[in-house]
Scaffold this active site. Sequence first.
Site, short mmCIF file in Angstrom:
data_model
loop_
_atom_site.label_atom_id
_atom_site.label_comp_id
_atom_site.label_asym_id
_atom_site.label_seq_id
_atom_site.Cartn_x
_atom_site.Cartn_y
_atom_site.Cartn_z
N ASP A 132 0.88 -1.00 0.08
CA ASP A 132 -0.02 0.15 0.22
C ASP A 132 0.84 1.28 0.04
O ASP A 132 1.66 1.17 0.68
CB ASP A 132 -0.81 -0.06 1.30
CG ASP A 132 -2.00 1.07 1.38
OD1 ASP A 132 -2.88 0.94 0.34
OD2 ASP A 132 -1.79 2.14 2.27
N GLU A 139 14.36 -15.51 -0.05
CA GLU A 139 14.81 -16.73 0.89
C GLU A 139 13.65 -17.53 1.11
O GLU A 139 14.04 -18.64 1.32
CB GLU A 139 14.99 -15.93 2.33
CG GLU A 139 16.07 -15.30 2.87
CD GLU A 139 15.88 -14.44 3.90
OE1 GLU A 139 15.40 -14.92 4.97
OE2 GLU A 139 16.85 -13.53 4.23
C1 GLC Z 1 -4.25 2.99 -0.77
C2 GLC Z 1 -5.44 2.30 -0.58
C3 GLC Z 1 -6.66 3.30 -0.23
C4 GLC Z 1 -6.20 3.85 1.17
C5 GLC Z 1 -4.88 4.32 1.07
C6 GLC Z 1 -4.38 4.74 2.33
O1 GLC Z 1 -4.43 4.11 -1.47
O2 GLC Z 1 -5.90 1.47 -1.54
O3 GLC Z 1 -7.80 2.33 0.00
O4 GLC Z 1 -7.24 4.50 1.72
O5 GLC Z 1 -3.96 3.50 0.49
O6 GLC Z 1 -4.02 3.54 3.14
#
Ligand code: GLC
Length: 554
Positions: free
Chosen positions: A225, A274
């Site tokens: 993310d 790994e």
């Molecule tokens: C990413 C995720 C989204 C979230 C953001 C903050 O863009 O896809 O859903 O709100 O990160 O974590």
Amino acid sequence: MTQHVTGTVPTESSLAASGHREWWRDAVIYQVYPRSFADSDGDGIGDLPGIRARLPYLKKLGVDAVWLSPFYASPQADGGYDVADYRAVDPMFGTLTDADDLIRDAHTLGLRIIVDLVPNHCSDQHEWFKQALREGPGSPLRGRFHFRPGKGADGELPPNDWESIFGGPAWTRVTEPDGTPGEWYLHLFAPEQPDFNWDHPAVHDEFRSILRFWLDMGVDGFRVDVAHGLVKAAGLPDVGHDGQVKLLGTRAVPYFDQDGVHDVYRSWRRILDEYPGERIAVAEAWTPTVERSALYLRPDELHQAFNFDYLGAGWNATELRDVVDRSLRAMNAVHAPTTWVLSNHDVVRHSTRLAEGDPARGLRRARAATLLMLALPGSAYLYQGEELGLPEVVDLPDEVRQDPAFFRSTGQDGTRDGCRVPIPWSGQAPPFGFGIAESGPSWLPQPTDWSHLTVQAQEGDAASTLEFYRSALAIRREHPALGAGRRITWLDSPDGTLAFRRDSESGSFVCTVNLTRTSVTLATPGTLLLASADVEPGTGTTELPGDCAVWWSV
Ligand code: GLC
């Protein structure tokens, strides 16, 4: 700073010669948003046992892997992207044993599991952050986040001009343990999501340990993310205001796409390597150019990145051809697979995005867009419900909405609840088999007229979108020229249409797409494999209806 490809780059022929076909290079990966997939206990919220029970459905659909959006312990200020404990399952979704069972069952079925990793920020309920607040200014725990004194005579102004992606300042002022107004902390997203300080070694150590925790549990990879956000420019310089960065935005800013992030991914790649079985990581990286995105995929970094340029392209032949060419060029340069995606939990579903106000047109285009996407070389991402042709739910009442972007902006802009409405599985009325009872709660209400969109209603109906996806994925699996490889050959075709050829040792394949609203006559390139609408192949030429794509074996 210009960056160069490092490490030993395997060539296409060396990979082929070694007989090694890495699964992720042409995998079809299905995104599950756990809250909205299947609810096994009837509380109105989807959960891990619900997903586990539906794995045979995903197997039958024909995908290779399942990516699960976060199911970790979280107050759910941002749908679980605010993690309070990275090693625990939130009770609303189940237990660690449920996660273990889910991974094991998936593997038994031959499905891989990719989990979401949220390293840019945590929840304000994470132990580190709570302790940082308790300890006060200058404390060791505050060093793991970005705490700063404010500007102005009494520190009443934020430390710089950065804005939150969800609207408003990216800083929130805390009340110190002695009750006085104190320092500010950085949160690029909601105030409940404090950003980690990736200049701090403890943050690196913690995430390496979290990676190992889930790898030891058997996951096949991670979706990273906000992969572009971890490292901030030294000194946290002002942006120099001219507007806020929106979700998936591509502006160059001092808090995104800093070169330092690549050291993090090199160290993670060593950990992934790994483990046996080709564990992978896919970057959610919003960068100014596709070339910058490719840097995350150098051979010693991550494996894939989402192609948001493709997702953002209009239903336009010239634009799409350009994005396809640029994407392939940039990813081929680092020997990474290109990925393709039309929808996810952050954007308006593509059947609605492409509709221009006409839902029937939207569905026609969505089906054509799917055939185009699945014919391109590389890996494709599907978002739950697109295989049912689900539209965006655009009329959710404000009082049921939960997207933090909705509350921090002026309404519709950035609203992501409409694509997160629970999946309709069966029956005539909400919750359409999402829960266990015939009538029961669902955390977002489903439209009452979704009975024709359920899995049950579409199963076995050759004209349905579900059966169309199943056919497309089955053909993709069987036909070697689909997915694999790195190149396409464009063929001449009239304005507003696309035609390209894919070649492999055991056969060739042509995809033709009519992106105009009216039918066009094209040369018949071979034997029709699958069409997104009714098409009658002719001997010399074939008439392609408007907004339609066809796969041909040649
Ligand atoms: C990413 C995720 C989204 C979230 C953001 C903050 O863009 O896809 O859903 O709100 O990160 O974590």
